[in-house]
Structure formats: structure tokens, C-alpha cells
Scaffold this motif. Structure first.
Motif, PDB file in Angstrom:
ATOM      1  N   THR A   1       0.652  -1.248  -0.151  1.00 50.31           N
ATOM      2  CA  THR A   1      -0.055   0.060   0.057  1.00 50.31           C
ATOM      3  C   THR A   1       0.736   1.170  -0.193  1.00 50.31           C
ATOM      4  N   HIS A   2       2.080   1.170   0.243  1.00 51.33           N
ATOM      5  CA  HIS A   2       2.976   2.331   0.521  1.00 51.33           C
ATOM      6  C   HIS A   2       3.752   2.497  -1.038  1.00 51.33           C
TER       7      HIS A   2
ATOM      8  N   GLU B   1      -8.015  -4.707  -2.464  1.00 45.75           N
ATOM      9  CA  GLU B   1      -8.096  -3.861  -0.979  1.00 45.75           C
ATOM     10  C   GLU B   1      -6.696  -3.123  -1.057  1.00 45.75           C
ATOM     11  N   SER B   2      -5.653  -3.876  -1.304  1.00 49.41           N
ATOM     12  CA  SER B   2      -4.499  -3.365  -1.193  1.00 49.41           C
ATOM     13  C   SER B   2      -3.884  -2.400  -2.261  1.00 49.41           C
TER      14      SER B   2
ATOM     15  N   HIS C   1      -5.949   2.089  -4.219  1.00 48.08           N
ATOM     16  CA  HIS C   1      -5.611   3.438  -4.121  1.00 48.08           C
ATOM     17  C   HIS C   1      -4.350   3.880  -4.357  1.00 48.08           C
ATOM     18  N   LEU C   2      -3.547   2.873  -5.073  1.00 45.37           N
ATOM     19  CA  LEU C   2      -2.204   3.410  -5.672  1.00 45.37           C
ATOM     20  C   LEU C   2      -2.402   4.326  -6.871  1.00 45.37           C
TER      21      LEU C   2
END
Length: 920
Positions: A756-757, A779-780, A783-784
């Protein structure tokens, strides 16, 4: 500054004037030869008397000479250097004379320099593409009409004819890719012919492209077929395939059409062939039915020329008033030729807009028509900063219309010492900056881009190639041979390139010739060399006599064992044996201590000896082979390396290391802090924590591929879910900020928390992850902010995947394959708003199209391969008034691939609202 240094500075300024001054041209040639010879003598000295080191081009000339004079055994080297010094003195007198005569001051060059080296950006790619499209709409629509109109049973041939630089290829490419053309011609292929056409090879390329378009592999037997047999293969394929449209780009003579036409069946579908040609005789010969099918390409209008000109120089802004007159005068000399406008625009864009005198100087130097275009291109070359000139000339090593692999070109430039080190930058980044500058000047054309718009492949225009071939030959930079009898540009060959040849008489010519002088050779490269005997003859002589060789590229050659002579080439910096049959690397590899680039990709090598650790300058190490060449989903074999691999501190690319020997090698990876690309295979579960710890040290890592032990869905678990302070941090020095591409091949219990980072991740591929239903990978990832492509293969065991609103805002391509439990896909409104291509393959329980597919307004192509029969029936047999039909009616192209009852692969294509179906 010493005498040679002064001459080299003067040379940078004098070069642009050499085209018009034969005496100056001869003097410059003498300077180049003297510089070459000094480099030879110094390198020969190092070779003979190891222990003395020199820096720079001739920085320690006096010191070495003094050392040599005290040793009688070294008088020969001393004598050679003394002779060159005498030559330099004589040449220097010429410099002083020409400096006065031509008014050249080496202290102020007056030519543009690259103020900074930046990487090629997505904006650059868009700008180049948009610039090429000015004035294209009307001729594009005209050609599309010509393609689509006419009797459905008749083969129609359309020739686009015009002089070089008019944009014929750009226009026809846009026509070929137009959605209406794609809808009406499900079988399409693009074939570049070129002046030096190898007809059997062209037929093989055409067969491969036709099969690829139907997602099939071409038969291996075509490699040994005769020309007549290849024609039959093409003809049979096209007769069965359905309606086709084939482009033959850059046809040079009528004879080509007379050969290829017998491979093109008439059929009953209304098939189409398009040709681009400079030769006015080709068009009427191919279009025998009607002259109406010849399209004469016209130059751009004054208005469109001005638009293209301003787009290139002023980024679409208005031309300043004080430059208006000179700008129009320059543009007038371009005669509406897009190539000339882009080239001169690229040159002027580097000038100071406040210096009208620089623009006027360029205006007065232009001279009619085709020769004027060459003059513009030559002027663009002369205007280049000195560090870019050899980079551009080096592209002459590639054949006409060759697709150049940018990632392969960059290390060649570096190995040839064309790239200057810059403080705070890696030499690779500097080289990519050079490439970007040449692209911005419209001297190199990008043909395919990767993430962030960085170029993957590029080309140079035929006219520019003609210009740089002449200059390269004049400067004795590159000597190209196809084995045909030729006049060598110099008795001192510096770089020898072997191109393809199928003429056996050429080989006899070289076998009869008893001598070659390659003592001064620095590079030996084979490009598309399809005649193993010819390459073998040259290679044997090169290895026998070329002790100063720095670059050796033998891609795809018939070599089963690395010749021992290679390991005596102590100056070698670049060695590529990619695609050869080599299976072993001897311990003598340790002698090549200047080696920076070693490519053993697609060979049988599985282990490297401990002596590899002596190569302290090694930056690129590639050793791999696909487990299954026909299916990339099954991963790759890597190599087993020595236990202290971390000692290769200069490594930037490591592809692919076998980690099956245990944690020692994984720990060693953490010492390679310069790594940008890391591919690791055969990783054990228990080494996951150590790998995460090592990754935390790799602050420049851009591409990471991790494969666990096993094959297919029977792989061991990859355990990368470790909470380390450096991994969970978003600091600028973490690899989490630098990573652009991630490949994970192996089972996952959970998604690694650090994913997620990955704020700059552009591509992710997850093969055989087998995540449980409660571990939804989306889910992971949703939002990238920069994620553009996802590939799932056997990645998830759950029954449903849901792409939620507001997620995957930049994704353009999605692959979902081999997930046997997947029953439904949901796409909420606002999810994946820019998705262009969706590929669903081998999802046996998925019986309906994704719910919400109607929200994907940018979707250009939906591919359904080996899906359930219920899914295929639903897609193919929808009535136009049904709800399901309305959900997919906006998709321009739907492709259905399956194996028929006879075991043969079949393709069906559906096109938009017209619902035309073609069977291949």
C-alpha cells in the motif's frame, strides 16, 4: 591545456563547418585519426605492461613516456608515441592556420549544450505524437473511405505514394489502427519492406504477425521452408482466416509487388492491401484495376505547416513577433514536409528566442527539395552538442527500418564511452537523458513506450539514416558489411557490424580473401545476422587479431561454447551472448576485469563460477531462460552464483539469481545497494524475512521480480509480510518510493502490508498467489495513485472480485487468468475510469460479463479466451434490444478465442453495434 586537448576543443567548434570546407574536413579527419591512434597505443601499453594505469584520453602521456624510456624492452611503444607526437605538432599548425582563416574561437562554441540530463517523460511522448498528427484528418478519412468502399468480393490494392519525409507511414498507420478499419478487417498485419528486403525473412515475419494477431504461435517449420512454401503458407492462412487488411510499408520497387501478390488470395471477403512507396512506378503496377486506388501524398498546407512548426518550437504557443519573419522564411524552405519541419523545429527549439541572429544563420544555410531535407537533417546533426553526435551516428549500426531496443542501446553507448559522468547522477540516467534529447529534437522516433512514457523501442527515419551513414563512414566510426564485396572506409576498422545476408557467394568471397586487419577494432556486433557461416568467419578473425576489443555482441549466433579467445580481451567492457547455445561459463571469466555488461539471457547457463567476483566494474548481469518458452506464466530459470555475490558492489541489474541455496545469497543481495532491477527465483519460504531486510537497503530499486520454488500453482509460499521500520516508512530513501514494477510468482498467505506504500508503482503482476477468499488483493491495490496495469494469474481463490468506486484511477490494462473459483466480477461506477483493455482467460466458472462493464467508457477491447461455453453464447447471441447487449454495445472490439472440436485454435471477433462476426 596540452596540444591535443586544445585541438579537441577546437574540433568541437570546427566540425559543423566541415561540410562546406574540404580542407577543414581533411584536417578534422587527421585529428580524429591521431586521437584514435593515441588511444590504441595507450591501451596497447596497458595490455602489454599491466601495472601502469592511465586516466583520461592522454592525461598521463608524458609520465608513461618517461617510464617507457627507462626500459629498453619497451622502446617500440615509446617510438609509436613519439611518432604520434610529431603528427600532433604538424596537425596543430593547421589548427592555428584554420582558426585565423575561418574565424573559429574554441573558447565560445555558440552551439547548444544540454543544460541538464532528464529522463524521457510521458509529456514528451504525447507531444511528439500530437505533432505528427497535424493535417492528417482529411487524408485519413479519404483513405478509410477507399478501404471500406467497393465490391465485397474484390481484392483492392491502395498505394500511397510520395517523396520521403511526407509522413506516408504515419498516415497509413493511423488508418490501419482506426476502429472502423479494425471492425471491418479482423485479420490485419503491418510489414515493413525497406530497400534491403530479404524476401523469405519478410514472409516469415508476415506469418508470425498473422498468427500473433489471432493469438497463436507460428509453426516452427517455417524456418526451413523455401520461398514458394512460405507463400503457400501465407495464402492458405489468409484464405481460411477471413477478411484481411495488410500494409506493406516502404516498398522500393515493382519486383516486390510481383513477388508478394501471388501470396495474397482474392477470396470473397473484399480483402485490402495498402502500400507506401516513394517510387511512382510501384503504385500503378500494384493498382492494376483502377488508377483511383493510387493516393498521392501531398505536402502540408501553409496553415498546417505553421501549426506543426509552432507546436514543435513553442509548445503550441504563439511565435514571438520579432521572430515572425525569419520563422516564416525558415518554414518556407521546408516545403510542407513534416520530417523537415520537425527536424528544423527540434533544432530551433534549442536556440535562445532572444537571439534572432542564430535563427537567421540557420535560415541562410538551407539550400532544394529532397536535398534540402537532407541539408536540414545534416544541419540538425551539426547543431548537436558534441556529446550527442557520436550517440546519433552510432545508430548507423542498425539496418534500415530496424526497431531499436532502447534498453539495449543505452549500455552500448556507455560501453563505447559516449556518455559523460555527471555528479549526482548515474551514468545510465545521463544516457537516458541523451536519448530524450535526441527524441525531443525529432531525430529519433519513439515507436513504443513503457511506464512513465519512457521509450521501449525507437527508430530513425530512412533519410536521416542516409545522412548518418555518410557521416559515420567519413569519420570511420562504423563499418557495416553484409558479406558483399565492398570498399572499406579505412584500413583501420574501428567498429565492425555484420548485417543479415542470405547470399552464399558473399561467403565464398570472404573465404577467398586471406587477410583482414582488425588490430584497431574496438567493437564487433552482429545485427540480424542470419548467415552463421559469415558471422563465424568474421568472428574467428576478430578474436585472432583484435586485442583491444571493448564491445562484443553476438546475439542469436550459432555458438555452443564461448570461444577461449574472448577471455584474453582484457579491455572488454560489454559482452552479450544472448540467445546463443552457450551452457557454461569458464573460470577464465575472471580475467575480464573491465567488464561492465554481461548478457547471457536465453542461454543454457545455470551457474556462474566464483571468479565472477573479480569483475568489480560489473553493472549489468543477465542470466536466465524461460521454463516454458511457449507460456510465460510458468516463470524463468535463473543462475546459481557464488556465496559472496554481495561483493559486486557496482551491480545495477541482477537478472535472474537462483536463491535455492539458502539465506546466504538473499542476505548478500542486501549489500548490492546500487541495484535498480532485481529478479530472483527459487526463493524459499523461510528466506522471506531476510529478503525484506535486504530490500530495505535497495533505495534505488525500480523493478522487482520474486519467484518461489516450484512450478505453476504448485509453488511454495512467498513470505514477504514483515513489518520492518524501513519498509513501513514512506521516507524518500526507501525502495517503496522508487519501485515502478513488481512481479510476484508464488503462493501468498496475505498481501504484503508494504504494498500500500508503493506510491509510484505502475505495473504489478501476481502469478499463482492463490490468495484465500478473505484476502482480496484489490483492497491493497485500489488506491495506488499511479498503477496502470494489473496482471492476475491464479492469484485468488475467492468467488468474486469487486473494483470499487474511486479505485484504480489510472489503470489502462487488466489481465485476469486461470482463477478457477471466480464466478463474478463487479465494476462499480467510478472505478477504473480509463481502462482500455480487459483480458479474461481460463475463468471456467465465470458465466457472465463483469457487472458494471457499461461504466468502462474508455474500454477499447474486451478479450475472452477459453471461457465457459455459456459466457461465449451469451456474448455472441445477444439480441440488440436485450439488456446484456446494451451493456457491451459501447465496446469497439470483442475477441473470443477458443479451441474447436478439431483441436485447432479459433478466433471470433465482434464489432460494436454492427455485431459483425468473423471466424478465423
Amino acid at each position: 591545456m596540452d596540444e591535443l586537448g586544445q585541438m579537441r576543443a577546437f574540433l568541437k567548434v570546427a566540425e559543423p563547418k566541415e561540410d562546406d570546407e574540404p580542407r577543414l574536413q581533411e584536417w578534422i579527419k587527421q585529428v580524429r585519426e591521431a586521437a584514435y591512434d593515441i588511444e590504441d597505443v595507450l591501451d596497447e601499453f596497458v595490455l602489454r605492461f599491466a601495472g601502469h594505469r592511465h586516466h583520461g584520453f592522454c592525461g598521463s602521456l608524458q609520465r608513461i613516456l618517461k617510464a617507457i624510456k627507462s626500459l629498453p624492452a619497451r622502446h617500440q611503444v615509446a617510438s609509436e608515441i613519439q611518432s604520434i607526437k610529431s603528427r600532433i605538432k604538424n596537425i596543430s599548425e593547421g589548427r592555428q592556420r584554420y582558426q585565423v582563416e575561418f574565424g573559429i574561437d574554441h573558447r565560445v562554441t555558440g552551439f547548444s549544450t544540454m543544460k541538464g540530463s532528464r529522463l524521457y517523460s510521458r509529456d514528451d511522448a504525447l507531444l511528439v505524437e500530437e505533432a505528427k498528427l497535424v493535417g492528417i484528418d482529411q487524408p485519413k478519412q479519404h483513405l478509410i473511405s477507399m478501404l471500406l468502399e467497393g465490391h465485397d468480393y474484390q481484392l483492392k490494392v491502395i498505394s500511397v505514394v510520395g517523396m520521403a519525409g511526407l509522413g506516408k507511414t504515419t498516415l497509413v498507420k493511423k488508418v490501419h489502427e482506426d476502429p472502423d478499419v479494425r471492425k471491418n478487417f479482423p485479420v490485419r498485419a503491418w510489414v515493413t519492406v525497406s530497400q534491403t528486403c530479404d524476401f523469405p525473412k519478410l514472409l516469415r515475419d508476415l506469418i508470425r504477425k498473422l498468427h500473433k494477431d489471432l493469438d497463436k504461435s507460428a509453426p516452427q517449420s517455417i524456418e526451413s521452408m523455401t520461398t514458394a512454401e512460405l507463400k503457400e503458407i501465407v495464402k492458405d492462412f489468409l484464405q481460411q482466416a477471413g477478411r484481411y487488411a495488410i500494409v506493406f510499408d516502404d516498398v522500393w520497387d515493382v519486383e516486390f509487388w510481383n513477388e508478394i501478390k501471388f501470396a495474397l488470395p482474392e477470396g470473397n471477403y473484399g480483402n485490402r492491401v495498402m502500400l507506401t512507396t516513394r517510387n511512382a512506378d510501384v503504385a500503378p503496377a500494384s493498382c492494376t484495376e483502377s488508377q483511383d486506388f493510387v493516393y498521392k501524398m501531398e505536402p502540408l498546407s501553409i496553415k498546417d505547416s505553421w501549426t506543426l512548426f509552432c507546436n514543435k518550437i513553442f509548445k503550441g504557443n504563439r511565435c514571438p513577433d520579432h521572430l515572425m519573419d525569419v520563422a516564416k522564411a525558415v518554414l518556407d524552405k521546408c516545403d510542407g514536409l513534416p520530417l523537415a519541419i520537425l527536424a528544423i523545429g527540434g533544432l530551433l527549439a534549442s536556440k535562445d528566442v532572444s537571439r534572432i541572429d542564430e535563427w537567421e544563420m540557420i535560415q541562410h544555410s538551407l539550400g532544394g527539395k529532397l536535398e534540402r531535407v537532407k541539408r536540414i537533417l545534416s544541419l540538425s546533426y551539426n547543431d548537436l552538442p558534441s556529446h550527442l553526435k557520436p550517440c546519433l551516428l552510432y545508430l548507423s549500426i542498425y539496418p534500415e527500418d530496424y526497431l531499436i531496443d532502447c534498453q539495449g542501446l543505452i549500455p552500448l553507448w556507455i560501453a563505447e564511452n559516449f556518455v559523460e559522468w555527471r555528479e549526482g547522477m548515474s551514468i545510465e540516467d545521463v544516457a537516458w537523458g541523451y536519448l530524450g534529447e535526441l527524441i525531443r529534437r525529432s531525430l529519433i522516433q519513439v515507436t513504443r513506450v513503457f511506464y512513465e512514457g519512457s521509450p521501449v523501442t525507437c527508430q530513425i527515419h530512412d533519410l536521416l539514416r542516409e545522412v548518418i551513414l555518410i557521416k559515420s563512414r567519413e569519420q570511420n566510426m562504423v563499418t557495416i558489411t553484409t558479406g558483399q564485396p565492398m570498399t572499406w572506409p579505412s584500413e583501420k576498422v574501428r567498429r565492425l557490424v555484420v548485417h543479415s545476408s542470405s547470399n552464399s557467394s558473399n561467403i565464398q568471397h570472404h573465404q577467398q580473401r586471406q587477410f583482414y586487419s582488425f588490430e584497431h577494432l574496438r567493437s564487433f556486433i552482429t545485427v540480424r545476422s542470419t548467415n552463421p557461416l559469415l558471422s563465424k568467419i568474421f568472428l574467428s578473425e576478430v578474436l585472432r587479431s583484435s586485442k583491444l576489443l571493448k564491445v562484443l555482441e553476438l546475439v542469436g549466433q550459432e555458438i555452443e561454447e564461448t570461444p577461449n579467445e574472448i577471455f584474453n580481451l582484457l579491455h572488454l567492457t560489454y559482452l552479450s551472448l544472448f540467445g546463443t547455445k552457450v551452457a557454461r561459463v569458464p573460470r577464465t571469466i575472471g580475467k575480464l576485469q573491465h567488464l561492465e555488461y554481461l548478457n547471457l539471457g536465453n542461454t543454457g547457463v545455470r551457474e556462474l563460477p566464483v571468479e565472477i567476483l573479480k569483475l568489480q566494474k560489473l553493472r549489468h548481469l543477465t542470466v536466465f531462460q524461460r521454463v516454458d518458452p511457449s507460456d510465460e506464466d510458468f516463470g524463468i530459470h535463473g543462475f546459481k552464483g557464488p556465496s559472496k555475490l554481495g561483493g559486486l558492489l557496482a551491480l545495477q541489474r541482477l537478472n535472474t539469481i537462483d536463491a535455492s541455496s539458502g539465506s546466504v545469497i538473499v542476505i548478500e543481495i542486501g549489500k548490492l545497494t546500487q541495484l535498480r532491477e532485481l529478479f530472483i527465483t527459487q526463493l524459499r519460504r523461510e528466506d522471506g524475512k531476510e529478503l525484506c531486510s535486504s530490500l530495505a537497503n535497495l533505495t534505488s530499486l525500480r523493478e522487482l521480480s520474486v519467484e518461489s520454488i516450484g512450478k505453476g500453482d504448485d509453488r511454495e509460499i512467498i513470505d514477504l509480510n514483515h513489518h520492518l521500520p524501513s519498509l513501513s516508512s514512506s521516507s524518500s530513501c526507501s525502495f517503496l518510493q522508487s519501485l515502478r514494477m513488481l512481479i510476484m510468482c508464488g503462493r501468498l498467505e496475505t498481501m504484503p502490508v508494504w504494498i500500500t506504500h508503493l506510491q509510484n508503482l505502475v505495473k504489478i503482476f501476481m502469478n499463482w498467489s492463490g490468495l484465500r477468499a478473505e484476502e482480496d488483493p484489490l483492497e491493497s491495490l485500489q488506491h495506488l495513485p499511479n498503477l496502470g496495469e494489473i496482471g492476475f494469474c491464479g492469484s485468488y481463490q475467492g468467488e468474486g472480485l469487486c473494483f470499487k468506486a474511486g479505485g484504480f484511477l489510472k489503470m489502462k490494462q487488466l489481465w485476469l487468468r486461470r482463477m478457477e473459483g471466480l464466478r463474478r466480477i463487479t465494476i462499480e461506477e467510478g472505478a477504473c475510469p480509463y481502462l482500455q483493455r480487459l483480458i479474461l482467460k481460463q475463468l471456467p466458472l465465470l458465466e457472465d460479463l463483469p457487472c458494471g462493464i457499461q461504466h468502462l467508457s474508455h474500454l477499447q477491447r474486451l478479450s475472452l479466451y477459453e471461457m465457459s461455453s455459456r459466457m461465449m453464447e451469451k456474448v455472441e447471441n445477444q439480441k440488440e434490444d436485450s439488456e446484456d447487449y446494451r451493456r457491451m454495445a459501447h465496446i469497439p472490439e470483442i475477441v473470443i478465442g477458443f479451441y474447436a472440436n478439431d483441436g485447432k485454435w479459433r478466433i471470433r471477433r465482434l464489432w460494436g453495434k454492427k455485431k459483425k462476426t468473423f471466424l478465423a
